[in-house]
Design an enzyme around this catalytic site. Structure first.
Site, short mmCIF file in Angstrom:
data_model
loop_
_atom_site.label_atom_id
_atom_site.label_comp_id
_atom_site.label_asym_id
_atom_site.label_seq_id
_atom_site.Cartn_x
_atom_site.Cartn_y
_atom_site.Cartn_z
N PHE A 31 -14.08 -1.44 1.55
CA PHE A 31 -13.12 -0.17 2.89
C PHE A 31 -12.25 -0.49 2.70
CE2 PHE A 31 -16.27 -4.82 3.35
CZ PHE A 31 -17.56 -3.87 3.25
N CYS A 32 -11.55 0.10 1.37
CA CYS A 32 -9.65 0.70 1.92
C CYS A 32 -9.01 -0.06 2.80
CB CYS A 32 -10.00 2.19 2.64
SG CYS A 32 -10.89 3.76 1.43
N ALA A 33 -9.11 -1.50 3.19
CA ALA A 33 -8.11 -2.63 3.40
C ALA A 33 -8.80 -3.18 2.08
CB ALA A 33 -8.97 -2.86 4.52
#
Ligand code: PLP
Length: 431
Positions: free
Chosen positions: A363-365
């Site tokens: 999730f781009c984290a």
């Protein structure tokens, strides 16, 4: 393809929600539980775009009447955005492509030598754009109280000079709401400014610059039911007015001679090139539509989130990811793993056999998600929004209880059904 689902009948008892969306009658069954990535288009937004299209012309450049109309539409959107986030009259509104663009713009505008303090839980859009020797990434705090203490310590030991704290309003991994007002209070005491990444919070709850006492807000139209390529950075004008133009070109200048350039000192300083008037109008219409329906939106999501969480709790081996514990306030975003099941494969099964759209991955984290995962390399994420219904949630839960019946294979690193009978829409090449 554009019939509206009128949600006048509450998805769950209690909420009366009448905010129709586009795309709820696709030719394949589709329960969209991926609002956190991109939300569907509001019908009001589609109507507003259709209304504007005949008038569409250049912004800030033309003497023609359509050009003047387009310019008015573009400029009036700044006021709508200012109101949507409760900004001060003196705050500037700069239109960008999305939150990533807005935070990159802010990163370019911070004065040299600024200390930037953030938590490593941030989405990459907020985690990565900051440059220079004074970027302090604080480790994931175990609870909101420790986040406040950690920020206090970090700011106490920051070098003298300008300071900026960057924080998300709601985690895109767990949906948990960050203690923004408390962090802002600490920032103030240490002479720091604070920027709010509102990409995930703004579609779910009102955001108020003055009530939270933050200096900047960044948000994305496509997460706010206005998928036409606009976002915004709203906040204090001084750093932005003094910064080098973000996009160099026409529109950003006051005058150009053979001896030099004088740059505009209004928002257009950072909006070089022809502005996205359609996207900006769409964003403004989405904001004013949401602002008229907050009570119903919040009730709708709260009830569906309770249904989702209790359904997930019934799935054997399912573990929800959480930063601050199960009782912490959150928006309608839940990430989870299921023991013994590959998250990528499970997402493909949910899509193919149950018509449920969820996201899988980090999730781009990456830092935050890996830490919460402990082991395993991906999680699944279900995220709710205006398009979600009780039936969508129930379908997800039923799908998680089910065993796959189709065959799947890895194609370019993603799981996909070996034989997929779902018809592609005709506008896809070779469909
Ligand atoms: N911040 C958060 C918390 C997000 O969830 C996202 C997108 O998922 C972003 C920033 C980046 O938004 P965009 O991709 O619209 O630039």
């Amino acid at each position: 393809m554009t019939l509206a689902l009128n949600l006048a009948v509450p998805a769950v008892a209690g909420a009366r929600l009448d905010v129709p969306l586009v795309g709820t009658d696709l030719t394949v069954p589709y329960a969209n539980l991926d609002h956190a990535a991109s939300a569907p288009c509001l019908e009001a937004v589609q109507d507003a775009v259709n209304e504007l299209i005949p008038w569409y012309a250049s912004v800030h450049r033309g003497a023609g009447f359509a050009s003047q109309v387009s310019t008015r539409v573009y400029e009036q959107a700044r006021d709508v955005l200012r109101r949507f986030v409760g900004a001060h009259r003196s705050d500037t509104v700069i239109f960008t492509r999305n939150t990533t663009d807005a935070l990159n713009l802010l990163a370019r505008a911070v004065p040299a030598g600024t200390s930037v303090v953030l938590f490593d839980t941030e989405h990459h859009a907020a985690l990565l754009p900051w440059r220079g020797p004074h970027v302090f990434r604080l480790p994931t705090p175990p609870n909101p109280g420790d986040a406040v203490l950690a920020l206090e310590d970090a700011l106490r030991s920051c070098p003298a000079g300008p300071r900026l704290v960057v924080v998300t309003g709601a985690s895109n991994v767990t949906g948990e709401v960050w203690p923004v007002a408390r962090l802002a209070e600490v920032a103030r005491r240490h002479g720091a400014r604070i920027a709010l990444d509102a990409a995930q919070l703004a579609p779910h709850r009102p955001v108020d610059i003055q009530a939270l006492d933050v200096d900047y807000v960044a948000l994305s139209g496509h997460k706010l039911y206005a998928p036409f390529g606009a976002g915004a950075l709203i906040g204090r004008a001084d750093w932005l007015r003094a910064a080098p133009p973000y996009l160099i070109g026409g529109g950003a200048t006051r005058a150009v001679t053979s001896r030099g350039v004088s740059w505009s000192d209004g928002p257009e300083r950072h909006e070089g090139g022809s502005p996205n008037v359609v996207g900006v109008h769409a964003l403004a219409v989405a904001c004013s539509t949401l602002a008229r329906h907050w009570d119903a939106i919040i009730t709708h999501e709260r009830d569906l989130l309770a249904r989702l969480r209790s359904g997930l709790a019934s799935v054997p081996g399912l573990r929800s990811l959480s930063l601050f514990g199960p009782d912490h306030d959150r928006v309608g975003v839940v990430s989870f793993t299921v023991d013994g099941r590959n998250a990528g494969l499970l997402a493909a099964v949910l899509s193919a056999e149950h018509g449920v759209g969820v996201r899988d991955g980090l999730f781009c984290a990456h830092i935050a998600t890996r830490r919460l995962l402990g082991s395993g390399d991906r999680a699944l994420r279900a995220s709710l929004g205006l398009g979600s219904t009780a039936e969508h949630v129930d379908r997800l839960i039923a799908g998680l209880h089910d065993e796959p019946r189709w065959d799947y294979a890895l194609v370019d690193g993603r799981w996909a059904p070996s034989a997929d009978s779902r018809p592609l829409p005709p506008f896809i090449a070779n469909a």
